[in-house]
Motif scaffolding. Structure first.
Motif, mmCIF file in Angstrom:
data_model
loop_
_atom_site.group_PDB
_atom_site.id
_atom_site.type_symbol
_atom_site.label_atom_id
_atom_site.label_comp_id
_atom_site.label_asym_id
_atom_site.label_seq_id
_atom_site.Cartn_x
_atom_site.Cartn_y
_atom_site.Cartn_z
ATOM 1 N N ILE A 298 0.839 -1.208 0.000
ATOM 2 C CA ILE A 298 0.000 0.000 0.000
ATOM 3 C C ILE A 298 0.874 1.258 0.000
ATOM 4 N N ILE A 299 1.892 1.256 0.860
ATOM 5 C CA ILE A 299 2.804 2.413 0.889
ATOM 6 C C ILE A 299 3.523 2.553 -0.459
ATOM 7 N N GLY A 300 3.939 1.415 -1.026
ATOM 8 C CA GLY A 300 4.620 1.438 -2.322
ATOM 9 C C GLY A 300 3.745 1.985 -3.434
ATOM 10 N N LEU A 301 2.449 1.652 -3.406
ATOM 11 C CA LEU A 301 1.526 2.188 -4.411
ATOM 12 C C LEU A 301 1.483 3.709 -4.344
ATOM 13 N N GLY A 302 1.372 4.235 -3.123
ATOM 14 C CA GLY A 302 1.335 5.691 -2.972
ATOM 15 C C GLY A 302 2.611 6.348 -3.447
ATOM 16 N N LEU A 303 3.760 5.774 -3.067
ATOM 17 C CA LEU A 303 5.029 6.348 -3.497
ATOM 18 C C LEU A 303 5.221 6.215 -5.004
ATOM 19 N N GLY A 304 4.755 5.098 -5.569
ATOM 20 C CA GLY A 304 4.884 4.902 -7.015
ATOM 21 C C GLY A 304 4.072 5.916 -7.806
ATOM 22 N N VAL A 305 2.852 6.184 -7.344
ATOM 23 C CA VAL A 305 2.015 7.190 -8.014
ATOM 24 C C VAL A 305 2.654 8.564 -7.917
#
Length: 439
Positions: free
Chosen positions: A378-385
């Motif tokens: 979930i954290i990775g999704l936010g950082l990726g976006v």
């Protein structure tokens, strides 16, 4: 870290109400609670444990979005240069020939363009020969570097370059070698200022090199296409260009051009038209070997498909490389969970002594590993976006699709389950007596 009171509450929950009642496990809810307390009890270690998954998911999401954005950008830019486009230009065939400025000998003439217009007029929306050179554009004391393009009025249709204000030069201007010009948006800004309007330039005189031209039209802002900045172009009649700026290039005594653009009226006819144009010019150039022609006919659709295939392949490759970090993150989770099992050996012994079953211990540690990986995802999704949107600073607008995002998230969850199972199974197999003796 789980406290003694937690163990006592758990023991109470697992204590049977009667001697004949079977013992019940702590259940998924209880395992979730215990796992969550273990994670938040050591926040720094939990973040570091999930860091590999965070980086992996962020890299997959960001790189695929930027890759797809690049593909979409290339497609848009090519389409903005003209639709259903064929480009005829010189090639290195025809028995060699001298090189001009490191390129092939110029073999495409104005007569070729005129013959193509007559032969394929019913199948094309327009034919526009083109030749260009860099020239200093001047207005009073101001000047800017411009790409002067000599062409025909059909250039507006063929290359999708209608004027925003004023008019194009006409065929009469070409026939009379008039010194009329259509300027790009950047030329307008450089010579008239940032606050200038199109009307400020119309009917004004500018100098291109040492020749004075009258501005009759202004092109809209087309941005930097990456294929030569269209905003810095100045379009003039081809006959005027050949008279004022030509380097006396010729083939068979005829003036040559760099390209001849043809826009097919029907996209489905583009491939057939390409073959017919090739055959037509082969006869005119007396070329018999199709593998050694002194010209080439490029199909925009083929170029677009090739570019899209390349960018798509690179996107998949980069995404796959980024996905490797997910596996590294999974190994990190397994290592930390093994350390955690060792550190909590006595706690595991106490739980088993109080009635916890092996499956309860297995579920507890498996849920803990899954929470770490899912939380990291979930954290990775936010950082990726966020990282993908940062690509706008480099001129790349990201394009997000659900497939790589869903795949990355599911993969991160599976990584936690897969790499967390071994430490969880090892914890479940611990002997309670030996665990209680562990120091």
């Amino acid at each position: 870290m789980t406290t003694t009171s937690d163990l006592q509450r758990e023991a109470a929950a697992q204590t049977p109400r009667s001697p004949s009642a079977p013992r019940r496990g702590i259940g998924l809810g209880g395992a979730f609670t215990i796992a969550w307390r273990a994670i938040v009890g050591t926040p720094m270690r939990s973040i570091l444990t999930a860091l590999g998954v965070i980086i992996g998911v962020a890299a997959v999401v960001a790189l695929t979005a930027i890759g797809q954005g690049s593909t979409a950008g290339v497609t848009t830019r090519l389409e903005s240069l003209g639709t259903n486009l064929l480009t005829v230009q010189s090639a290195r065939g025809g028995g060699g020939g001298s090189l001009v400025r490191g390129g092939p000998r110029q073999t495409i003439t104005v007569k070729n363009a005129e013959a193509l217009a007559m032969a394929f007029g019913d199948r094309v929306a327009g034919v526009a020969p083109s030749v260009n050179s860099n020239v200093q554009a001047k207005l009073g004391s101001l000047n800017t570097q411009a790409s002067v393009v000599g062409t025909w009025p059909a250039y507006a249709t063929v290359r999708n370059s209608p004027v925003e204000a004023g008019n194009y030069f006409t065929q009469a201007d070409v026939d009379a070698r008039k010194r009329t010009a259509v300027i790009g948006h950047q030329v307008l800004v450089d010579l008239w200022g940032d606050t200038a309007t199109d009307a400020d330039a119309l009917n004004q005189k500018i100098r291109l090199g040492s020749v004075t031209f009258t501005v009759v039209g202004v092109l809209p802002d087309k941005g930097n296409s990456g294929f030569g900045n269209a905003n810095s172009q100045v379009l003039i009649p081809l006959s005027t260009y050949l008279q004022r700026f030509s380097r006396t290039n010729s083939a068979g005594g005829q003036p040559t051009v760099s390209n001849v653009y043809l826009s097919a009226t029907n996209a489905k006819d583009l491939t057939a038209l390409q073959a017919d144009v090739t055959d037509f010019l082969s006869v005119r150039h007396d070329q018999t070997d199709p593998d050694n022609l002194d010209f080439q006919v490029q199909n925009q659709a083929d170029s677009l498909a090739s570019l899209n295939a390349i960018t798509s392949t690179l996107t998949i490759l980069v995404g796959a490389i980024a996905g490797i970090s997910l596996l590294v993150g999974g190994i990190g989770i397994m290592n930390i969970m093994l350390v955690s099992v060792t550190e909590r050996t006595r706690e595991i012994g106490v739980r088993k002594a109080l009635g916890a079953k092996p499956r309860d211990i297995l579920t507890q540690f498996l849920v803990e590993a899954s929470l770490l990986s899912i939380g990291g995802g979930i954290i990775g999704l936010g950082l990726g976006v966020a990282a993908a949107y940062a690509g706008k600073f480099f001129g790349i607008a990201p394009v997000f699709s659900s497939t790589p995002i869903i795949v990355a998230f599911i993969f991160s969850a599976l990584v936690g389950i897969f790499f967390g199972y071994y430490p969880a199974a090892r914890a479940a197999r611990l002997d309670p007596v030996d665990s209680l003796r562990y120091e």
